[in-house]
Design a protein around this motif. Sequence first.
Motif, PDB file in Angstrom:
ATOM      1  N   LEU A   1       1.119 106.235  47.962  1.00 30.44           N
ATOM      2  CA  LEU A   1       1.556 105.042  47.230  1.00 30.44           C
ATOM      3  C   LEU A   1       2.572 104.281  48.082  1.00 30.44           C
ATOM      4  CD1 LEU A   1       1.836 106.621  43.639  1.00 30.44           C
ATOM      5  CD2 LEU A   1      -0.144 105.584  44.748  1.00 30.44           C
TER       6      LEU A   1
ATOM      7  N   ASN B   1      -2.019 100.950  47.536  1.00 27.07           N
ATOM      8  CA  ASN B   1      -1.940 102.309  46.986  1.00 27.07           C
ATOM      9  C   ASN B   1      -3.323 102.929  47.076  1.00 27.07           C
ATOM     10  OD1 ASN B   1       0.402 101.717  44.197  1.00 27.07           O
ATOM     11  ND2 ASN B   1       0.697 101.663  46.414  1.00 27.07           N
TER      12      ASN B   1
ATOM     13  N   ASN C   1       5.307 102.608  47.311  1.00 25.51           N
ATOM     14  CA  ASN C   1       5.906 101.368  46.823  1.00 25.51           C
ATOM     15  C   ASN C   1       7.428 101.413  46.905  1.00 25.51           C
ATOM     16  OD1 ASN C   1       3.285 100.614  46.095  1.00 25.51           O
ATOM     17  ND2 ASN C   1       3.508 101.535  44.065  1.00 25.51           N
TER      18      ASN C   1
ATOM     19  N   SER D   1       3.923 103.097  39.800  1.00 23.16           N
ATOM     20  CA  SER D   1       2.481 103.179  40.004  1.00 23.16           C
ATOM     21  C   SER D   1       1.762 102.303  38.989  1.00 23.16           C
ATOM     22  CB  SER D   1       2.006 104.629  39.865  1.00 23.16           C
ATOM     23  OG  SER D   1       1.778 104.949  38.507  1.00 23.16           O
TER      24      SER D   1
ATOM     25  N   ARG E   1      -1.137  95.946  45.822  1.00 27.17           N
ATOM     26  CA  ARG E   1       0.069  95.838  45.007  1.00 27.17           C
ATOM     27  C   ARG E   1       0.954  94.699  45.525  1.00 27.17           C
ATOM     28  NH1 ARG E   1       1.517 100.086  41.981  1.00 27.17           N
ATOM     29  NH2 ARG E   1       2.665  98.397  40.947  1.00 27.17           N
TER      30      ARG E   1
END
Lengths: 176, 176
Positions: B82, A78, B84, A106, A96
Amino acid sequence: MPACPLCEGAGGELLHQAQAWRLVLADEPEWPGLLRLIWTEHVVELSDLTEPQALELLQVLRRVERVLRDELSPDKVNVASLGNQVPHLHVHIVPRWRDDLTFPASIWTRPEPAAQAHGPLNAQTNTHANIQTNPPSNRQTNTQSRADAAAARRQSTVERLPALRRALVESLRFSH
Amino acid sequence: MPACPLCEGAGGELLHQAQAWRLVLADEPEWPGLLRLIWTEHVVELSDLTEPQALELLQVLRRVERVLRDELSPDKVNVASLGNQVPHLHVHIVPRWRDDLTFPASIWTRPEPAAQAHGPLNAQTNTHANIQTNPPSNRQTNTQSRADAAAARRQSTVERLPALRRALVESLRFSH
């Protein structure tokens, strides 16, 4: 104007100081391996940089991300420039893992306090600004084992920090 | 491999499609003005791009941020990659105001459900990965007026979206 903590302090463990920026390893026990790339001059936004400055930031960022991936093999990286609390340009670079404390949310999505103390992880994957709006499929699964896995992940990451430090310092040593 | 929503769909209201990337206005009612810069090719990380590709992404990002600042005059811009939940390279570009729903926390920090319905905003500024660890000074102040202010901010931002759209489309029209 209030004092700026990133003008007055390093903002973490200094790994490399160049003229225009520095790289620090953040002091965030829950997120080992979190790096911050901090611009030296007190500017606020990415678009406050000149084009050559922005290019330099980008090149360092990509190099750091590559070393982070090589050394820690995260499931995802990230990258974020937020600065709402400290409006001095800095970029968070965060490894991550699927089994970390808040994934796929997050790192700014607070887990329940109990989860931080090995209690249930009430996964607070919110839908704001997420593309997928489905709740995580594991919300109802074994939350204790999830918390244990996150703790184990933190520990194994901490053990790899010396190698990460060495690799970053080596990679950046000719950056002025 | 599961289907990728950013390979299969636009990911928002398309403002500009270049060969290598597109810019969309996200469909996030709580965060009007949230833009996403989405790479066309299914790559995962910034460091998966070639250097010329990364440079192109940076230049568009800076241009978009500049237009966003000119049109909406936010107190801060948040920029984050990000991925994810959707591991297809995309950058969130988010205008932030001191009176928005979660400031100075991230947009991924969930406010109490009550706050979203004009109830108390139990400001969940967490300390993970924040540099400042003090709780926000306004935690105990008039939470109803805070929720009202956030609603008013959303409304005034929505009213400026047509101008933002026009300015972005105009700014990017020669980007192939």
